[in-house]
Scaffold this motif. Structure first.
Motif, PDB file in Angstrom:
ATOM      1  N   TYR A 264       0.840  -1.206   0.000  1.00  0.00           N
ATOM      2  CA  TYR A 264       0.000   0.000   0.000  1.00  0.00           C
ATOM      3  C   TYR A 264       0.876   1.256   0.000  1.00  0.00           C
ATOM      4  O   TYR A 264       0.884   2.023   0.965  1.00  0.00           O
ATOM      5  CB  TYR A 264      -0.945  -0.021   1.217  1.00  0.00           C
ATOM      6  N   PRO A 265       1.607   1.455  -1.099  1.00  0.00           N
ATOM      7  CA  PRO A 265       2.587   2.552  -1.104  1.00  0.00           C
ATOM      8  C   PRO A 265       1.957   3.941  -0.970  1.00  0.00           C
ATOM      9  O   PRO A 265       2.572   4.827  -0.354  1.00  0.00           O
ATOM     10  CB  PRO A 265       3.294   2.380  -2.465  1.00  0.00           C
ATOM     11  N   THR A 266       0.769   4.128  -1.513  1.00  0.00           N
ATOM     12  CA  THR A 266       0.143   5.455  -1.407  1.00  0.00           C
ATOM     13  C   THR A 266      -0.285   5.716   0.031  1.00  0.00           C
ATOM     14  O   THR A 266      -0.103   6.821   0.560  1.00  0.00           O
ATOM     15  CB  THR A 266      -1.057   5.566  -2.362  1.00  0.00           C
ATOM     16  N   ILE A 267      -0.831   4.698   0.671  1.00  0.00           N
ATOM     17  CA  ILE A 267      -1.224   4.842   2.076  1.00  0.00           C
ATOM     18  C   ILE A 267       0.012   5.142   2.925  1.00  0.00           C
ATOM     19  O   ILE A 267      -0.007   6.055   3.770  1.00  0.00           O
ATOM     20  CB  ILE A 267      -1.935   3.560   2.580  1.00  0.00           C
ATOM     21  N   GLU A 268       1.097   4.417   2.677  1.00  0.00           N
ATOM     22  CA  GLU A 268       2.326   4.663   3.457  1.00  0.00           C
ATOM     23  C   GLU A 268       2.873   6.065   3.233  1.00  0.00           C
ATOM     24  O   GLU A 268       3.337   6.711   4.170  1.00  0.00           O
ATOM     25  CB  GLU A 268       3.405   3.645   3.066  1.00  0.00           C
ATOM     26  N   ARG A 269       2.819   6.530   1.985  1.00  0.00           N
ATOM     27  CA  ARG A 269       3.327   7.866   1.679  1.00  0.00           C
ATOM     28  C   ARG A 269       2.499   8.931   2.409  1.00  0.00           C
ATOM     29  O   ARG A 269       3.040   9.879   2.984  1.00  0.00           O
ATOM     30  CB  ARG A 269       3.274   8.097   0.159  1.00  0.00           C
ATOM     31  N   ILE A 270       1.178   8.762   2.395  1.00  0.00           N
ATOM     32  CA  ILE A 270       0.301   9.737   3.057  1.00  0.00           C
ATOM     33  C   ILE A 270       0.506   9.690   4.571  1.00  0.00           C
ATOM     34  O   ILE A 270       0.564  10.723   5.240  1.00  0.00           O
ATOM     35  CB  ILE A 270      -1.176   9.492   2.667  1.00  0.00           C
ATOM     36  N   GLU A 271       0.632   8.482   5.107  1.00  0.00           N
ATOM     37  CA  GLU A 271       0.879   8.359   6.546  1.00  0.00           C
ATOM     38  C   GLU A 271       2.140   9.118   6.953  1.00  0.00           C
ATOM     39  O   GLU A 271       2.159   9.838   7.954  1.00  0.00           O
ATOM     40  CB  GLU A 271       1.010   6.886   6.942  1.00  0.00           C
ATOM     41  N   ALA A 272       3.213   8.960   6.154  1.00  0.00           N
ATOM     42  CA  ALA A 272       4.478   9.628   6.481  1.00  0.00           C
ATOM     43  C   ALA A 272       4.313  11.149   6.432  1.00  0.00           C
ATOM     44  O   ALA A 272       4.830  11.870   7.296  1.00  0.00           O
ATOM     45  CB  ALA A 272       5.575   9.171   5.519  1.00  0.00           C
ATOM     46  N   ALA A 273       3.573  11.620   5.422  1.00  0.00           N
ATOM     47  CA  ALA A 273       3.351  13.073   5.311  1.00  0.00           C
ATOM     48  C   ALA A 273       2.566  13.581   6.527  1.00  0.00           C
ATOM     49  O   ALA A 273       2.833  14.669   7.055  1.00  0.00           O
ATOM     50  CB  ALA A 273       2.599  13.398   4.021  1.00  0.00           C
ATOM     51  N   CYS A 274       1.599  12.799   6.969  1.00  0.00           N
ATOM     52  CA  CYS A 274       0.800  13.194   8.142  1.00  0.00           C
ATOM     53  C   CYS A 274       1.661  13.233   9.402  1.00  0.00           C
ATOM     54  O   CYS A 274       1.630  14.218  10.157  1.00  0.00           O
ATOM     55  CB  CYS A 274      -0.358  12.213   8.343  1.00  0.00           C
ATOM     56  N   LEU A 275       2.411  12.153   9.629  1.00  0.00           N
ATOM     57  CA  LEU A 275       3.144  12.053  10.895  1.00  0.00           C
ATOM     58  C   LEU A 275       4.282  13.069  10.993  1.00  0.00           C
ATOM     59  O   LEU A 275       4.799  13.329  12.084  1.00  0.00           O
ATOM     60  CB  LEU A 275       3.654  10.624  11.106  1.00  0.00           C
ATOM     61  N   ALA A 276       4.622  13.663   9.843  1.00  0.00           N
ATOM     62  CA  ALA A 276       5.620  14.744   9.874  1.00  0.00           C
ATOM     63  C   ALA A 276       5.030  16.045  10.427  1.00  0.00           C
ATOM     64  O   ALA A 276       5.766  16.986  10.728  1.00  0.00           O
ATOM     65  CB  ALA A 276       6.175  14.966   8.464  1.00  0.00           C
ATOM     66  N   LEU A 277       3.706  16.092  10.545  1.00  0.00           N
ATOM     67  CA  LEU A 277       3.051  17.296  11.077  1.00  0.00           C
ATOM     68  C   LEU A 277       2.897  17.185  12.592  1.00  0.00           C
ATOM     69  O   LEU A 277       2.499  16.127  13.097  1.00  0.00           O
ATOM     70  CB  LEU A 277       1.653  17.463  10.460  1.00  0.00           C
ATOM     71  N   PRO A 278       3.157  18.277  13.309  1.00  0.00           N
ATOM     72  CA  PRO A 278       3.022  18.229  14.776  1.00  0.00           C
ATOM     73  C   PRO A 278       1.629  17.789  15.243  1.00  0.00           C
ATOM     74  O   PRO A 278       1.499  17.107  16.257  1.00  0.00           O
ATOM     75  CB  PRO A 278       3.314  19.675  15.198  1.00  0.00           C
ATOM     76  N   ALA A 279       0.572  18.160  14.506  1.00  0.00           N
ATOM     77  CA  ALA A 279      -0.796  17.802  14.929  1.00  0.00           C
ATOM     78  C   ALA A 279      -0.978  16.289  14.998  1.00  0.00           C
ATOM     79  O   ALA A 279      -1.658  15.770  15.893  1.00  0.00           O
ATOM     80  CB  ALA A 279      -1.823  18.404  13.963  1.00  0.00           C
ATOM     81  N   PHE A 280      -0.400  15.585  14.042  1.00  0.00           N
ATOM     82  CA  PHE A 280      -0.491  14.123  14.034  1.00  0.00           C
ATOM     83  C   PHE A 280       0.494  13.518  15.033  1.00  0.00           C
ATOM     84  O   PHE A 280       0.174  12.582  15.756  1.00  0.00           O
ATOM     85  CB  PHE A 280      -0.214  13.572  12.628  1.00  0.00           C
TER      86      PHE A 280
END
Lengths: 221, 221
Positions: B190-206
């Motif tokens: 699930y490369p797209t899911i993993e990419r989005i997860e990484a982008a999210c977790l880079a944000l302080p809110a996540f």
């Protein structure tokens, strides 16, 4: 709007039943395209249907070129695209309550009792039918006990779940009561739910959406 | 708004995790009240908590005198009460897509793998742990396969699930990936899911909403 609406539906799917009610409450002309969930291993798993709906679940609403899945998201879409009559109340608190009641059914009861779950128990774990039926009833009872409390004790419960206008929560509750009866849940413990269900089914929008009124329902035996 | 916000939460509950992200994305000050889902048979079943939340589930958000349940309904409430920054896009089609992705997780994956379901299998059916874990993975894989298709193939997928602004669908997806890893799902499919997860977790809110950052998380061993 001149774009056509087509609902891919199965007569006994309670998720499809919710959307049928919503379309009827909005007075939106639409056609029903039956998807037989059991025939040939389930028509929802066909390549043609999967291209519409990667989850291989009903319903799918086609609105012109758009392919819309997930019953609650479809109902919100209908409410945003055709605001009258509204499926959700006007203020944020009441909207929350309607959505929470809808999600109590759509997240915490129905997915546990879905066809694909019961098929998993049968085929992967060889769970006998009585235990499978008991499982179904267990989650309906858990959900209805909470819903009855939330409805019976709340000042904004009216003729329907939220006030005197049928809406999102009623679209979810009525199909779930249908399932409850089908699996032999004793509804006497939930008098408010039963009262609201009766008020809903007295309306043509709900009546026409009933499973037994669908083009793909089997003839009565 | 001077009314306080309190979130009844459990560090590893993915429904609570969704709301923690939403509160952080909105920049809303709030306190966390831990509800231990395992201790003493589950604090969510206590009389005091049940009076808040008749479903005996986390999360509950208290906003002044209001007691709000159901994570997706809470996120919609936050978005209506504090519209900026938005958790949902502006047009009906995109809103549908964000909600459908959120509901794919919140209706069709997570409820099947909830603590109360796994407890039912253990206590009512004596299902051994390996089979319970396989069940969990099965529904995550079903959901992620569909979500990956919906995300990878769609022109409105951006840095996040819907465009370049994190929102409702991301609030649901990230906690579900946490669960997937916990149960050993191979995320490489699930490369797209993993990419989005990484982008999210880079944000302080996540990042601040992560289970291991919660006051009730056990100390690392």
């Amino acid at each position: 709007m001149t774009e056509t609406l087509q609902l891919y539906s199965y007569w006994r799917s309670s998720a499809a039943y919710r959307v049928r009610i919503g379309l009827n409450l909005k007075g939106l002309a639409h056609s029903i395209v039956p998807v037989h969930l059991l025939r040939d291993g389930g028509e929802q798993h066909s390549e043609a249907y999967r291209a519409f709906n990667p989850q291989e679940l009903v319903p799918t609403l086609c609105h012109g070129q758009r392919r819309l899945g997930q019953s609650l998201a479809i109902l919100e879409y209908l409410d945003e695209f055709w605001p009258e009559p509204p499926l959700l109340p006007a203020n944020a608190r009441a909207r929350h309550r309607a959505r929470a009641l809808a999600q109590l059914v759509a997240c915490d009861v129905h997915p546990l009792n879905n066809l694909r779950v019961l098929q998993y128990f049968e085929h992967e774990w060889n769970v006998p039918q009585p235990e499978r039926d008991e499982w179904v009833r267990h989650w309906i009872v858990e959900g209805f006990r909470a819903a009855e409390t939330m409805l019976a004790d709340h000042p904004s419960t009216g003729i329907f779940c939220e006030g005197d206008v049928p809406g999102l929560a009623d679209c979810c509750l009525v199909p779930q009561v249908y399932n409850a009866r089908r699996f032999g849940v004793d509804m006497a413990a939930y008098p408010t739910i039963e009262r609201i269900e009766a008020a809903c089914l007295a309306l043509p929008a709900f009546d026409a959406a009933r499973p037994e009124r669908q083009p793909d329902a089997p003839a009565p035996s």
